[in-house]
Write a protein that holds these residues in place. Structure first.
Motif, PDB file in Angstrom:
ATOM      1  N   ALA A  72      -4.712  15.802 -28.468  1.00  0.00           N
ATOM      2  CA  ALA A  72      -3.556  16.157 -29.305  1.00  0.00           C
ATOM      3  C   ALA A  72      -3.246  15.045 -30.309  1.00  0.00           C
ATOM      4  CB  ALA A  72      -2.338  16.437 -28.423  1.00  0.00           C
ATOM      5  N   LEU A  73      -3.304  13.791 -29.878  1.00  0.00           N
ATOM      6  CA  LEU A  73      -3.059  12.667 -30.779  1.00  0.00           C
ATOM      7  C   LEU A  73      -4.055  12.689 -31.934  1.00  0.00           C
ATOM      8  CD1 LEU A  73      -1.671   9.924 -31.475  1.00  0.00           C
ATOM      9  CD2 LEU A  73      -3.454   8.847 -30.080  1.00  0.00           C
ATOM     10  N   HIS A  74      -5.323  12.847 -31.632  1.00  0.00           N
ATOM     11  CA  HIS A  74      -6.337  12.854 -32.678  1.00  0.00           C
ATOM     12  C   HIS A  74      -6.146  14.036 -33.629  1.00  0.00           C
ATOM     13  CE1 HIS A  74      -8.140   9.848 -30.048  1.00  0.00           C
ATOM     14  NE2 HIS A  74      -8.773   9.438 -31.142  1.00  0.00           N
ATOM     15  N   ARG A  75      -5.803  15.187 -33.109  1.00  0.00           N
ATOM     16  CA  ARG A  75      -5.546  16.344 -33.980  1.00  0.00           C
ATOM     17  C   ARG A  75      -4.354  16.078 -34.890  1.00  0.00           C
ATOM     18  NH1 ARG A  75      -7.113  20.707 -29.445  1.00  0.00           N
ATOM     19  NH2 ARG A  75      -9.331  20.742 -29.934  1.00  0.00           N
ATOM     20  N   ARG A  76      -3.326  15.409 -34.374  1.00  0.00           N
ATOM     21  CA  ARG A  76      -2.166  15.063 -35.222  1.00  0.00           C
ATOM     22  C   ARG A  76      -2.575  14.166 -36.375  1.00  0.00           C
ATOM     23  NH1 ARG A  76       0.511  14.317 -30.352  1.00  0.00           N
ATOM     24  NH2 ARG A  76       0.576  12.075 -30.640  1.00  0.00           N
ATOM     25  N   PHE A  77      -3.623  13.370 -36.189  1.00  0.00           N
ATOM     26  CA  PHE A  77      -4.106  12.468 -37.241  1.00  0.00           C
ATOM     27  C   PHE A  77      -5.206  13.108 -38.088  1.00  0.00           C
ATOM     28  CE2 PHE A  77      -1.582   9.343 -35.161  1.00  0.00           C
ATOM     29  CZ  PHE A  77      -1.279   8.427 -36.151  1.00  0.00           C
ATOM     30  N   GLY A  78      -5.372  14.417 -37.979  1.00  0.00           N
ATOM     31  CA  GLY A  78      -6.297  15.129 -38.848  1.00  0.00           C
ATOM     32  C   GLY A  78      -7.733  15.203 -38.368  1.00  0.00           C
ATOM     33  N   PHE A  79      -7.990  14.795 -37.141  1.00  0.00           N
ATOM     34  CA  PHE A  79      -9.343  14.905 -36.598  1.00  0.00           C
ATOM     35  C   PHE A  79      -9.620  16.367 -36.233  1.00  0.00           C
ATOM     36  CE2 PHE A  79      -8.684  10.435 -36.100  1.00  0.00           C
ATOM     37  CZ  PHE A  79      -9.930   9.848 -36.031  1.00  0.00           C
ATOM     38  N   SER A  80     -10.868  16.776 -36.381  1.00  0.00           N
ATOM     39  CA  SER A  80     -11.288  18.106 -35.958  1.00  0.00           C
ATOM     40  C   SER A  80     -12.447  17.961 -34.975  1.00  0.00           C
ATOM     41  CB  SER A  80     -11.687  18.963 -37.158  1.00  0.00           C
ATOM     42  OG  SER A  80     -12.727  18.345 -37.875  1.00  0.00           O
ATOM     43  N   ASP A  81     -12.597  18.966 -34.140  1.00  0.00           N
ATOM     44  CA  ASP A  81     -13.648  18.963 -33.123  1.00  0.00           C
ATOM     45  C   ASP A  81     -15.022  19.053 -33.777  1.00  0.00           C
ATOM     46  OD1 ASP A  81     -11.283  19.354 -31.754  1.00  0.00           O
ATOM     47  OD2 ASP A  81     -12.065  20.923 -30.450  1.00  0.00           O
ATOM     48  N   VAL A  82     -15.966  18.265 -33.253  1.00  0.00           N
ATOM     49  CA  VAL A  82     -17.351  18.323 -33.705  1.00  0.00           C
ATOM     50  C   VAL A  82     -18.214  18.935 -32.603  1.00  0.00           C
ATOM     51  CG1 VAL A  82     -19.353  16.982 -34.439  1.00  0.00           C
ATOM     52  CG2 VAL A  82     -17.062  16.362 -35.246  1.00  0.00           C
ATOM     53  N   GLY A  83     -18.018  18.492 -31.376  1.00  0.00           N
ATOM     54  CA  GLY A  83     -18.803  19.026 -30.267  1.00  0.00           C
ATOM     55  C   GLY A  83     -18.557  18.240 -28.997  1.00  0.00           C
ATOM     56  N   ILE A  84     -19.161  18.702 -27.927  1.00  0.00           N
ATOM     57  CA  ILE A  84     -18.995  18.065 -26.617  1.00  0.00           C
ATOM     58  C   ILE A  84     -20.354  17.608 -26.108  1.00  0.00           C
ATOM     59  CG2 ILE A  84     -18.354  18.424 -24.199  1.00  0.00           C
ATOM     60  CD1 ILE A  84     -16.248  20.419 -25.173  1.00  0.00           C
ATOM     61  N   PHE A  85     -20.415  16.325 -25.727  1.00  0.00           N
ATOM     62  CA  PHE A  85     -21.562  15.819 -24.976  1.00  0.00           C
ATOM     63  C   PHE A  85     -21.239  16.069 -23.513  1.00  0.00           C
ATOM     64  CE2 PHE A  85     -22.176  12.651 -28.577  1.00  0.00           C
ATOM     65  CZ  PHE A  85     -23.314  13.267 -29.075  1.00  0.00           C
ATOM     66  N   ARG A  86     -22.040  16.850 -22.846  1.00  0.00           N
ATOM     67  CA  ARG A  86     -21.766  17.204 -21.442  1.00  0.00           C
ATOM     68  C   ARG A  86     -22.461  16.223 -20.501  1.00  0.00           C
ATOM     69  NH1 ARG A  86     -18.625  21.242 -21.784  1.00  0.00           N
ATOM     70  NH2 ARG A  86     -18.898  22.865 -23.333  1.00  0.00           N
ATOM     71  N   GLU A  87     -21.678  15.707 -19.557  1.00  0.00           N
ATOM     72  CA  GLU A  87     -22.180  14.827 -18.494  1.00  0.00           C
ATOM     73  C   GLU A  87     -23.132  13.762 -19.020  1.00  0.00           C
ATOM     74  OE1 GLU A  87     -23.671  17.110 -15.209  1.00  0.00           O
ATOM     75  OE2 GLU A  87     -21.797  18.225 -15.013  1.00  0.00           O
ATOM     76  N   TYR A  88     -22.727  13.069 -20.067  1.00  0.00           N
ATOM     77  CA  TYR A  88     -23.608  12.097 -20.722  1.00  0.00           C
ATOM     78  C   TYR A  88     -23.344  10.658 -20.284  1.00  0.00           C
ATOM     79  CZ  TYR A  88     -20.084  10.083 -23.768  1.00  0.00           C
ATOM     80  OH  TYR A  88     -19.005   9.400 -24.239  1.00  0.00           O
ATOM     81  N   ALA A  89     -22.295  10.430 -19.521  1.00  0.00           N
ATOM     82  CA  ALA A  89     -21.969   9.075 -19.076  1.00  0.00           C
ATOM     83  C   ALA A  89     -21.400   9.143 -17.662  1.00  0.00           C
ATOM     84  CB  ALA A  89     -20.956   8.433 -20.023  1.00  0.00           C
ATOM     85  N   VAL A  90     -21.363   7.979 -17.019  1.00  0.00           N
ATOM     86  CA  VAL A  90     -20.809   7.907 -15.672  1.00  0.00           C
ATOM     87  C   VAL A  90     -19.563   7.030 -15.701  1.00  0.00           C
ATOM     88  CG1 VAL A  90     -21.243   7.195 -13.287  1.00  0.00           C
ATOM     89  CG2 VAL A  90     -23.102   8.164 -14.660  1.00  0.00           C
ATOM     90  N   LYS A  91     -18.485   7.534 -15.130  1.00  0.00           N
ATOM     91  CA  LYS A  91     -17.223   6.799 -15.043  1.00  0.00           C
ATOM     92  C   LYS A  91     -16.688   6.990 -13.629  1.00  0.00           C
ATOM     93  CE  LYS A  91     -12.770   6.480 -17.425  1.00  0.00           C
ATOM     94  NZ  LYS A  91     -11.974   7.062 -18.540  1.00  0.00           N
ATOM     95  N   ASN A  92     -16.422   5.876 -12.960  1.00  0.00           N
ATOM     96  CA  ASN A  92     -15.947   5.927 -11.578  1.00  0.00           C
ATOM     97  C   ASN A  92     -16.870   6.760 -10.680  1.00  0.00           C
ATOM     98  OD1 ASN A  92     -13.648   4.371 -12.271  1.00  0.00           O
ATOM     99  ND2 ASN A  92     -12.601   6.215 -12.976  1.00  0.00           N
ATOM    100  N   GLY A  93     -18.179   6.626 -10.906  1.00  0.00           N
ATOM    101  CA  GLY A  93     -19.147   7.315 -10.068  1.00  0.00           C
ATOM    102  C   GLY A  93     -19.339   8.798 -10.361  1.00  0.00           C
ATOM    103  N   GLN A  94     -18.666   9.304 -11.398  1.00  0.00           N
ATOM    104  CA  GLN A  94     -18.756  10.726 -11.739  1.00  0.00           C
ATOM    105  C   GLN A  94     -19.296  10.885 -13.157  1.00  0.00           C
ATOM    106  OE1 GLN A  94     -17.751  13.350  -9.626  1.00  0.00           O
ATOM    107  NE2 GLN A  94     -17.641  11.717  -8.111  1.00  0.00           N
ATOM    108  N   TYR A  95     -20.112  11.914 -13.360  1.00  0.00           N
ATOM    109  CA  TYR A  95     -20.539  12.221 -14.716  1.00  0.00           C
ATOM    110  C   TYR A  95     -19.335  12.730 -15.498  1.00  0.00           C
ATOM    111  CZ  TYR A  95     -25.423  11.774 -13.483  1.00  0.00           C
ATOM    112  OH  TYR A  95     -26.628  11.283 -13.076  1.00  0.00           O
ATOM    113  N   ILE A  96     -19.221  12.285 -16.744  1.00  0.00           N
ATOM    114  CA  ILE A  96     -18.126  12.742 -17.592  1.00  0.00           C
ATOM    115  C   ILE A  96     -18.682  13.362 -18.869  1.00  0.00           C
ATOM    116  CG2 ILE A  96     -16.463  11.051 -16.719  1.00  0.00           C
ATOM    117  CD1 ILE A  96     -16.929   9.518 -19.436  1.00  0.00           C
TER     118      ILE A  96
END
Length: 151
Positions: free
Chosen positions: A111-135
């Motif tokens: 929501a913050l990024h959209r308020r600043f005029g950002f638009s969606d480009v795409g989603i990288f699915r399960e491309y990194a690990v954070k706290n032992g989980q793919y994000i």
């Protein structure tokens, strides 16, 4: 809440609130690295920073931005304040595109990024690990030539 003086801000960007954040920010590099931090009572409550997206010449006018807030500081307008300050620092830089990657789920950051005029480009699915989980991460973009209108 006060703006952190420049000398303190440089230290604060490397000392935010965790070793993970410190390591993350220490890798961000010049020449278009810009950053700002906000604090209260000597504690850094949040940061916003930018860096060149990639080292190749083709990306010289593309930056990636990042923002982080301590949990107790969310929902109080701090993110908006930090991004206003950061985009003020970037206004005179030779930048064409601004990118942001948001680990999902994070409705407040989206929501913050959209308020600043950002638009969606795409989603990288399960491309990194954070706290032992793919994000997964939503990537967003805004062109610097677009007028900055915070909604």
């Amino acid at each position: 809440m006060s703006v952190v003086p420049a000398a303190t801000r440089r230290r604060a960007l490397g000392l935010c609130w965790s070793s993970t954040t410190t390591a993350y920010l220490s890798g961000w590099r010049a020449p278009t690295t810009k950053g700002t931090a906000r604090g209260r009572g000597g504690q850094v409550l949040g940061y916003a920073c930018s860096q060149i997206h990639r080292d190749q010449e083709a990306f010289r006018e593309t930056v990636e931005v990042s923002i982080g807030l301590v949990k107790g500081s969310r929902g109080q307008g701090l993110g908006t304040s930090l991004y206003r300050a950061l985009f003020g620092l970037l206004a005179d830089e030779p930048i064409h595109a601004v990118l942001a990657g948001i680990a999902l789920p994070n409705d407040a950051s989206v929501a913050l990024h959209r308020r600043f005029g950002f638009s969606d480009v795409g989603i990288f699915r399960e491309y990194a690990v954070k706290n032992g989980q793919y994000i997964s991460s939503l990537w967003m973009q805004r062109l610097q030539s677009d007028p900055l209108r915070v909604r």
